[in-house]
Design an enzyme around this catalytic site. Sequence first.
Site, mmCIF file in Angstrom:
data_model
loop_
_atom_site.group_PDB
_atom_site.id
_atom_site.type_symbol
_atom_site.label_atom_id
_atom_site.label_comp_id
_atom_site.label_asym_id
_atom_site.label_seq_id
_atom_site.Cartn_x
_atom_site.Cartn_y
_atom_site.Cartn_z
ATOM 1 C CB SER A 198 -0.942 0.000 1.196
ATOM 2 O OG SER A 198 -0.202 0.180 2.375
ATOM 3 C CG HIS A 258 -4.866 4.842 -1.279
ATOM 4 N ND1 HIS A 258 -5.896 4.230 -1.972
ATOM 5 C CD2 HIS A 258 -4.417 3.922 -0.399
ATOM 6 C CE1 HIS A 258 -6.077 3.016 -1.507
ATOM 7 N NE2 HIS A 258 -5.201 2.789 -0.564
ATOM 8 C CG HIS A 273 -19.369 11.970 8.164
ATOM 9 N ND1 HIS A 273 -18.543 11.067 7.549
ATOM 10 C CD2 HIS A 273 -18.560 12.956 8.617
ATOM 11 C CE1 HIS A 273 -17.280 11.486 7.641
ATOM 12 N NE2 HIS A 273 -17.270 12.630 8.288
ATOM 13 N N GLY A 284 -5.577 -6.858 15.345
ATOM 14 C CA GLY A 284 -4.336 -6.780 16.101
ATOM 15 C C GLY A 284 -3.107 -6.524 15.249
ATOM 16 N N GLY A 285 -3.291 -5.894 14.093
ATOM 17 C CA GLY A 285 -2.149 -5.530 13.245
ATOM 18 C C GLY A 285 -1.288 -4.462 13.906
ATOM 19 N NE ARG A 286 5.548 -1.887 13.728
ATOM 20 C CZ ARG A 286 5.859 -0.714 13.190
ATOM 21 N NH1 ARG A 286 5.275 -0.304 12.090
ATOM 22 N NH2 ARG A 286 6.755 0.068 13.781
#
Lengths: 294, 294
Positions: free
Chosen positions: A91, A105, A173, A256-258
């Site tokens: 990414s 991106h 939103h 629980g990724g970094r």
Amino acid sequence: MRTKEIKKSFKKTQSEIIKKLINLDTSCKIHDVIWKHKQGGGGKSCEIIGKKYIEKAAVNFSSITGQHLPVSALEKTGMKGLKSFNATGVSVIVHPWNPKIPCSHMNIRFFEASIGSKNVWWFGGGFDLTPYFIGKKDILFWKNAAKALCDRYNKSFYKEYSNTCNNYFYLPHRKEPRGIGGIFYDQLNRLDYTQCKDFSLECAEIFIDSYSTLFNKKKLLKFTKKERAFQLYRRGRYVEFNLLYDRGTLFGLQSGGRSESILMSMPPIVSWNKDYDFKHYENKLLKMFELARK
Amino acid sequence: MRTKEIKKSFKKTQSEIIKKLINLDTSCKIHDVIWKHKQGGGGKSCEIIGKKYIEKAAVNFSSITGQHLPVSALEKTGMKGLKSFNATGVSVIVHPWNPKIPCSHMNIRFFEASIGSKNVWWFGGGFDLTPYFIGKKDILFWKNAAKALCDRYNKSFYKEYSNTCNNYFYLPHRKEPRGIGGIFYDQLNRLDYTQCKDFSLECAEIFIDSYSTLFNKKKLLKFTKKERAFQLYRRGRYVEFNLLYDRGTLFGLQSGGRSESILMSMPPIVSWNKDYDFKHYENKLLKMFELARK
């Protein structure tokens, strides 16, 4: 398992993008972190900080192996009985100093799993452009590059993937698109494996080349304090999207990724203040966003 | 319906808090917006921008009437057959210029609904403190004020509400508390109506008075560029909490609330960059957070 080969290709993609980004701003310094995921696998996060043009960029590679996927990730796929999986991806995010240069991106990812004796795989990926100031010509250039890529593989891809991109990069939103779009695809395996792989690798290539062209075209443009303030203000929308809606970010954090790597996409500096009256800039920009969706 | 009386009291609370904030920084300018909710009701959002001490504060009043609540909000309450509801509240957030002054947040809310011929109501609220630099004495002062308030109503309140606060204002992906805590309560109707109301109104009072004391104690302290950078960096955690976890924010945005009012709590300027090595500051701060939870 095809993952081995993909890891090699994706790592190459990561280092090529880093090289090309450094070419855009020779003042860049690179900060690498190699990390391991608690479930298995790991990655290499690469933060790029420049003094002239690239305020902050992140080019991350990760390859995670695991036994269990969150139910939400499996729902659509009917993949009950999943034994083990690997998710490999690259990414990229670029936040430039100059507000005349758009933020952009890109990501590509490969998923492979064993279900009993069966092997399943797919590719996903895409890129989009988030400008603060942009004209019709540049929008056309960006869209055409994406379309040309798609058309080389399948004439129906562009319409489908550019729609998916528009629908995905949207802030309900705010009732605003995140930017002018691009392409976004997921669970791609309807072409043969090699074609899907090539499409994804080219997706990364087309992204960095088109973005570099825009970047170089804009990087010497002068800008005012007010224009810079508008960029910081609009970056707030980027943060809102990433933390409220971005599936990759939310999945990464929940599993629980970094967090330092996942949140490396956050802009270097952001403002929610309106230090100036931005109405004129904002109306113009939103008109361009609308035009880009047609 | 008790809502009518609560609206009056809460509006008074809003204007008293605004007055007290302006006393803290006489350079403040106030920007009011009166808005209507599409389902019914509305509010008054008040943004305060100062040049000396208050970088940005928001004091919002809202009173929303509706026929339907999202399923998620009803789950715990067994409130099937809900006919109409009103949710009235005041929320406050202060982001000071000086990193030695903590950031703080308070809200009180009243919920009332008709289910068939029955009328249900409850109060909720609380306050917490998010410092960047803090010592034991100030933590004790803050906690004691909260405890004294609770003890006047019920000896079991403080332990329960301070735990709820600690559990709620926590960032799992960072494994970090948001700050040093305070109190947080919801669905309070176990005392009689007047006592619950008084507790909530006092909650707002104790908050602004304790916060003003800390604010005045700190506002003339000198600070370095690095300390200010640390504040902007830590504000990133605040944004992450609000957009990833804060129930009020998520509920507000999902239910089509006025995004400008809901997101008024966002810090004026935020950084995800580590322009300096913050390890020393951060370790010290996290130690204080830990101490405060004991």
